[in-house]
Design an enzyme around this catalytic site. Structure first.
Site, PDB file in Angstrom:
ATOM      1  N   SER A   1       0.840  -1.187   0.000  1.00 34.89           N
ATOM      2  CA  SER A   1       0.000   0.000   0.000  1.00 34.89           C
ATOM      3  C   SER A   1       0.883   1.249   0.000  1.00 34.89           C
ATOM      4  CB  SER A   1      -0.974  -0.034   1.190  1.00 34.89           C
ATOM      5  OG  SER A   1      -2.018   0.905   1.021  1.00 34.89           O
TER       6      SER A   1
ATOM      7  N   GLU B   1      -1.604  -2.298  -8.443  1.00 33.24           N
ATOM      8  CA  GLU B   1      -2.798  -2.646  -7.673  1.00 33.24           C
ATOM      9  C   GLU B   1      -3.262  -1.391  -6.966  1.00 33.24           C
ATOM     10  OE1 GLU B   1      -3.307  -2.906  -4.073  1.00 33.24           O
ATOM     11  OE2 GLU B   1      -1.401  -1.896  -3.737  1.00 33.24           O
TER      12      GLU B   1
ATOM     13  N   HIS C   1      -4.762  -5.292  -1.989  1.00 27.55           N
ATOM     14  CA  HIS C   1      -5.699  -5.155  -0.871  1.00 27.55           C
ATOM     15  C   HIS C   1      -6.792  -6.212  -0.995  1.00 27.55           C
ATOM     16  CE1 HIS C   1      -3.697  -1.255  -1.101  1.00 27.55           C
ATOM     17  NE2 HIS C   1      -4.114  -0.986   0.123  1.00 27.55           N
TER      18      HIS C   1
END
Length: 306
Positions: free
Chosen positions: A109, A207, A277
């Site tokens: 992330s 992503e 995620h």
């Protein structure tokens, strides 16, 4: 590239929060999992600090990062969670300290910014994988995702096929290159900086979460105009969680956006990888050599530890 040494039972891992404040309840629930792996856990002093949407002031989070890499007892540095803020500290990181003390560095992330900066400044292979507060400490963290930590104890060839999840070929081809990338919005955030993602002859992993198609469209456009797709050897499209249109009555779908940017590329582009995620969460070493194939619909990645 520098490959960190594998872990052995009895090793100590350090936990830091270089971005937003982690949920301490889930963080402490995650510690027993690391203990079950035979690891001792050392939590950095400022993990429980808060400064707005940050886990303490920039100098505090930076101090924790430096402390864990300098600590010879600590064999791996694992991030408690993501959120926001790693780009605020990157210019002050002592990369020579990290290069002199290479060790496992694990997160995803917002941690993408640190993955890119550390790899491009030191050559260290780092790991894109689930974090303590964000993932491991929650009741739905699954056994498959837990199993991905075994690659830290033994050099392991990872082989992702459709036995894990259905994969869609967007553009055909076969390519090899070092796997780089991570969270799409953080990769875009690096453009124009001295930490700009280098995709030349690399396999680019992307992503994201919570971004609607119109936002993803702007991110892809930025990377395309910066030449990042043209330079890449291939594109690995990970999970795009919560990407359904909400704000706009009329919208392109995520798949339509992906097709617009990747359908006509002369490099392999495959989507559907459970990287990001999501659960299961397939953890991968960034900087390791990898091979992407539309023929076998697979992604193979060389070990990330020595």
């Amino acid at each position: 590239m520098i490959y960190p040494k594998r872990l052995t039972p009895g090793d100590t891992v350090g936990v830091i929060a270089p971005a937003s404040p982690p949920d301490l309840h889930f963080l402490h629930k995650a510690v027993p999992f690391l203990n079950e792996l035979g690891l001792h856990v050392k939590i950095a002093p400022h993990v429980s600090s808060t400064y707005g949407y940050l886990a303490g002031r920039d100098e505090d989070r930076l101090q924790d990062l430096h402390m864990m890499f300098a600590d010879r007892e600590v064999k791996a540095v694992i991030c408690a969670g993501g959120g926001f803020g790693t780009s605020r500290i990157v210019d002050s990181i002592d990369f020579s300290l990290i290069k002199k003390n290479p060790k496992v560095f694990w997160g995803y992330s917002d941690i993408t910014y640190l993955h890119t900066a550390i790899r491009q400044k030191t050559g260290l292979v780092t790991f894109h994988g689930p974090m303590l507060s964000s993932d491991i400490g929650k009741d739905n963290f699954d056994s498959f995702s837990k199993s991905m930590f075994t690659q830290l104890f033994q050099p392991t060839l990872l082989h992702y096929t459709e036995s894990i999840s259905p994969l869609r070929v967007i553009a055909e081809g076969e390519a090899t290159g070092r796997l780089v990338g991570g969270n799409l919005s953080l990769l875009v955030n690096s453009i124009g900086s001295s930490y700009e993602i280098d995709t030349k002859n690399r396999l680019l992993l992307i992503e994201d979460t919570g971004e609607e198609p119109y936002r993803l469209d702007s991110f892809f456009s930025q990377l395309k105009l910066a030449g990042k797709f043209e330079e890449a050897a291939g594109v690995v499209v990970g999970d795009f969680n919560e990407a359904a249109p909400k704000k706009r009555e009329k919208s392109l779908s995520l798949q339509e956006v992906l097709d617009h940017y990747f359908l006509d590329l002369d490099i392999p582009v495959l989507s559907g990888f459970k990287i990001g995620h999501c659960l299961p969460h397939y953890a991968v070493p960034l900087g390791s050599k990898a091979a992407l194939s539309s023929v076998s619909r697979s992604l193979s990645i060389q070990p990330g530890v020595s």
